[in-house]
Design a protein around this motif. Structure first.
Motif, PDB file in Angstrom:
ATOM      1  N   GLN A  19     -38.637 -27.308 -52.442  1.00  0.00           N
ATOM      2  CA  GLN A  19     -39.184 -28.128 -53.527  1.00  0.00           C
ATOM      3  C   GLN A  19     -38.069 -28.823 -54.305  1.00  0.00           C
ATOM      4  N   GLU A  20     -37.037 -28.079 -54.612  1.00  0.00           N
ATOM      5  CA  GLU A  20     -35.939 -28.607 -55.424  1.00  0.00           C
ATOM      6  C   GLU A  20     -35.099 -29.650 -54.694  1.00  0.00           C
ATOM      7  N   THR A  21     -34.837 -29.433 -53.411  1.00  0.00           N
ATOM      8  CA  THR A  21     -33.902 -30.295 -52.689  1.00  0.00           C
ATOM      9  C   THR A  21     -34.572 -31.348 -51.823  1.00  0.00           C
ATOM     10  N   GLY A  22     -35.832 -31.128 -51.465  1.00  0.00           N
ATOM     11  CA  GLY A  22     -36.520 -32.063 -50.595  1.00  0.00           C
ATOM     12  C   GLY A  22     -36.269 -31.816 -49.123  1.00  0.00           C
ATOM     13  N   PHE A  23     -35.493 -30.799 -48.775  1.00  0.00           N
ATOM     14  CA  PHE A  23     -35.273 -30.475 -47.372  1.00  0.00           C
ATOM     15  C   PHE A  23     -36.552 -29.883 -46.783  1.00  0.00           C
ATOM     16  N   SER A  24     -36.821 -30.206 -45.536  1.00  0.00           N
ATOM     17  CA  SER A  24     -37.960 -29.615 -44.836  1.00  0.00           C
ATOM     18  C   SER A  24     -37.613 -28.176 -44.453  1.00  0.00           C
ATOM     19  N   ALA A  25     -38.631 -27.435 -44.029  1.00  0.00           N
ATOM     20  CA  ALA A  25     -38.396 -26.058 -43.587  1.00  0.00           C
ATOM     21  C   ALA A  25     -37.430 -26.038 -42.401  1.00  0.00           C
ATOM     22  N   HIS A  27     -35.081 -28.255 -41.626  1.00  0.00           N
ATOM     23  CA  HIS A  27     -33.727 -28.575 -42.093  1.00  0.00           C
ATOM     24  C   HIS A  27     -33.110 -27.387 -42.819  1.00  0.00           C
ATOM     25  N   LEU A  28     -33.907 -26.751 -43.670  1.00  0.00           N
ATOM     26  CA  LEU A  28     -33.395 -25.607 -44.418  1.00  0.00           C
ATOM     27  C   LEU A  28     -32.999 -24.480 -43.468  1.00  0.00           C
ATOM     28  N   PHE A  29     -33.806 -24.245 -42.440  1.00  0.00           N
ATOM     29  CA  PHE A  29     -33.486 -23.212 -41.461  1.00  0.00           C
ATOM     30  C   PHE A  29     -32.165 -23.538 -40.764  1.00  0.00           C
ATOM     31  N   ARG A  30     -31.988 -24.810 -40.341  1.00  0.00           N
ATOM     32  CA  ARG A  30     -30.744 -25.206 -39.659  1.00  0.00           C
ATOM     33  C   ARG A  30     -29.543 -25.107 -40.594  1.00  0.00           C
ATOM     34  N   LEU A  31     -29.726 -25.483 -41.843  1.00  0.00           N
ATOM     35  CA  LEU A  31     -28.620 -25.349 -42.808  1.00  0.00           C
ATOM     36  C   LEU A  31     -28.272 -23.880 -43.025  1.00  0.00           C
ATOM     37  N   HIS A  32     -29.276 -23.023 -43.014  1.00  0.00           N
ATOM     38  CA  HIS A  32     -29.027 -21.589 -43.173  1.00  0.00           C
ATOM     39  C   HIS A  32     -28.248 -21.047 -41.975  1.00  0.00           C
ATOM     40  N   GLU A  33     -28.599 -21.520 -40.786  1.00  0.00           N
ATOM     41  CA  GLU A  33     -27.860 -21.116 -39.587  1.00  0.00           C
ATOM     42  C   GLU A  33     -26.401 -21.590 -39.681  1.00  0.00           C
ATOM     43  N   ARG A  34     -26.190 -22.819 -40.149  1.00  0.00           N
ATOM     44  CA  ARG A  34     -24.827 -23.361 -40.309  1.00  0.00           C
ATOM     45  C   ARG A  34     -24.054 -22.546 -41.347  1.00  0.00           C
ATOM     46  N   PHE A  35     -24.719 -22.221 -42.456  1.00  0.00           N
ATOM     47  CA  PHE A  35     -24.105 -21.418 -43.513  1.00  0.00           C
ATOM     48  C   PHE A  35     -23.650 -20.069 -42.951  1.00  0.00           C
ATOM     49  N   VAL A  84     -26.924 -25.505 -50.488  1.00  0.00           N
ATOM     50  CA  VAL A  84     -27.997 -26.456 -50.191  1.00  0.00           C
ATOM     51  C   VAL A  84     -28.155 -27.479 -51.315  1.00  0.00           C
ATOM     52  N   ARG A  85     -28.007 -27.040 -52.554  1.00  0.00           N
ATOM     53  CA  ARG A  85     -28.154 -27.970 -53.689  1.00  0.00           C
ATOM     54  C   ARG A  85     -27.100 -29.073 -53.637  1.00  0.00           C
ATOM     55  N   VAL A  86     -25.878 -28.740 -53.246  1.00  0.00           N
ATOM     56  CA  VAL A  86     -24.840 -29.769 -53.132  1.00  0.00           C
ATOM     57  C   VAL A  86     -25.143 -30.682 -51.948  1.00  0.00           C
ATOM     58  N   LEU A  87     -25.518 -30.119 -50.820  1.00  0.00           N
ATOM     59  CA  LEU A  87     -25.822 -30.936 -49.640  1.00  0.00           C
ATOM     60  C   LEU A  87     -27.002 -31.873 -49.877  1.00  0.00           C
ATOM     61  N   ALA A  88     -27.890 -31.512 -50.790  1.00  0.00           N
ATOM     62  CA  ALA A  88     -29.050 -32.359 -51.087  1.00  0.00           C
ATOM     63  C   ALA A  88     -28.624 -33.745 -51.597  1.00  0.00           C
ATOM     64  N   HIS A  89     -27.438 -33.862 -52.187  1.00  0.00           N
ATOM     65  CA  HIS A  89     -26.947 -35.168 -52.638  1.00  0.00           C
ATOM     66  C   HIS A  89     -26.777 -36.139 -51.470  1.00  0.00           C
ATOM     67  N   PHE A  90     -26.582 -35.612 -50.284  1.00  0.00           N
ATOM     68  CA  PHE A  90     -26.329 -36.436 -49.105  1.00  0.00           C
ATOM     69  C   PHE A  90     -27.576 -36.635 -48.236  1.00  0.00           C
ATOM     70  N   ARG A  91     -28.692 -36.090 -48.692  1.00  0.00           N
ATOM     71  CA  ARG A  91     -29.941 -36.265 -47.949  1.00  0.00           C
ATOM     72  C   ARG A  91     -30.406 -37.703 -48.131  1.00  0.00           C
ATOM     73  N   PRO A  92     -30.779 -38.370 -47.036  1.00  0.00           N
ATOM     74  CA  PRO A  92     -31.268 -39.747 -47.173  1.00  0.00           C
ATOM     75  C   PRO A  92     -32.451 -39.814 -48.136  1.00  0.00           C
ATOM     76  N   THR A  93     -32.529 -40.902 -48.859  1.00  0.00           N
ATOM     77  CA  THR A  93     -33.621 -41.115 -49.804  1.00  0.00           C
ATOM     78  C   THR A  93     -34.848 -41.594 -49.050  1.00  0.00           C
ATOM     79  N   GLU A  94     -35.996 -41.036 -49.414  1.00  0.00           N
ATOM     80  CA  GLU A  94     -37.236 -41.499 -48.783  1.00  0.00           C
ATOM     81  C   GLU A  94     -37.547 -42.889 -49.313  1.00  0.00           C
ATOM     82  N   LYS A  95     -37.883 -43.790 -48.395  1.00  0.00           N
ATOM     83  CA  LYS A  95     -38.159 -45.179 -48.770  1.00  0.00           C
ATOM     84  C   LYS A  95     -39.455 -45.317 -49.559  1.00  0.00           C
TER      85      LYS A  95
END
Length: 194
Positions: A19-25, A27-35, A84-95
């Motif tokens: 909800q806070e970052t706008g990442f999908s489930a 994306h969040l799972f993949r970021l967690h794996e990367r973390f 994740v909160r920092v990476l959210a700055h680099f998430r593309p903006t929804e048009k």
């Protein structure tokens, strides 16, 4: 569907983070794996050294500034939600995202991206980009390509052009105005595992 739900149960505060970052489930799972991959100590926290092992950051001229953006002053480690909160700055903006003034500003909004970029320059956190702070970034980015005299000239010209109140520094408002014609959404977007 059940698999996605069970994967999300392994991520602390996953639904709130989505909800806070706008990442999908996904994306969040993949970021967690990367973390987890970056977490060499397997303690659930990353240190600056863990980020330095990422080639894209180690070869980026301002990689050290990007790495430091993950850490508050005096903070030695970063947990997954902060990552994740920092990476959210680099998430593309929804048009087609509608503007809702009742919701907090998203990190990946144009304003959120500008604030993040400003902080990469404003290392002393005084709310202004000084001539020296600008020079530090220019030196890092242009290192061997130009002379010190050329760097000084570039910094001076940038300050003169952006410094509307003539205090010999660039405030956030001046920074924002100087970048009005730049597509900050495009410049500060990373395609997160499409």
């Amino acid at each position: 569907m059940g698999s996605s739900s069970s994967n999300m149960n392994n991520i602390p505060n996953s639904w709130e983070l989505m909800q806070e970052t706008g990442f999908s489930a996904a994306h969040l799972f993949r970021l967690h794996e990367r973390f987890k991959f970056m977490d060499k100590d397997k303690k659930g926290h990353l240190r600056p050294e863990d980020f330095e092992a990422v080639q894209e950051l180690s070869t980026n001229p301002i990689g050290d500034r990007i790495i430091s953006s993950f850490f508050s002053p005096g903070q030695e480690t970063v947990d997954f939600p902060s990552f994740v909160r920092v990476l959210a700055h680099f998430r593309p903006t929804e048009k087609n995202r509608s503007r809702d003034d009742t919701q907090p500003e998203q990190a990946n909004s144009s304003m959120g991206k500008l604030k993040f970029a400003f902080q990469l320059y404003d290392q002393d956190r005084d709310g202004k980009i000084s001539r020296e702070e600008l020079l530090q970034v220019l030196r890092a980015m242009l290192e061997m390509q130009v002379t010190e005299e050329q760097l000084q000239s570039m910094a001076e010209r940038a300050i003169q052009e952006a410094d509307l109140d003539k205090d010999n520094a660039i405030s956030f408002d001046e920074f924002r105005k100087s970048l009005e014609k730049v597509d900050i959404d495009h410049k500060m977007s990373i395609g997160f595992m499409k």
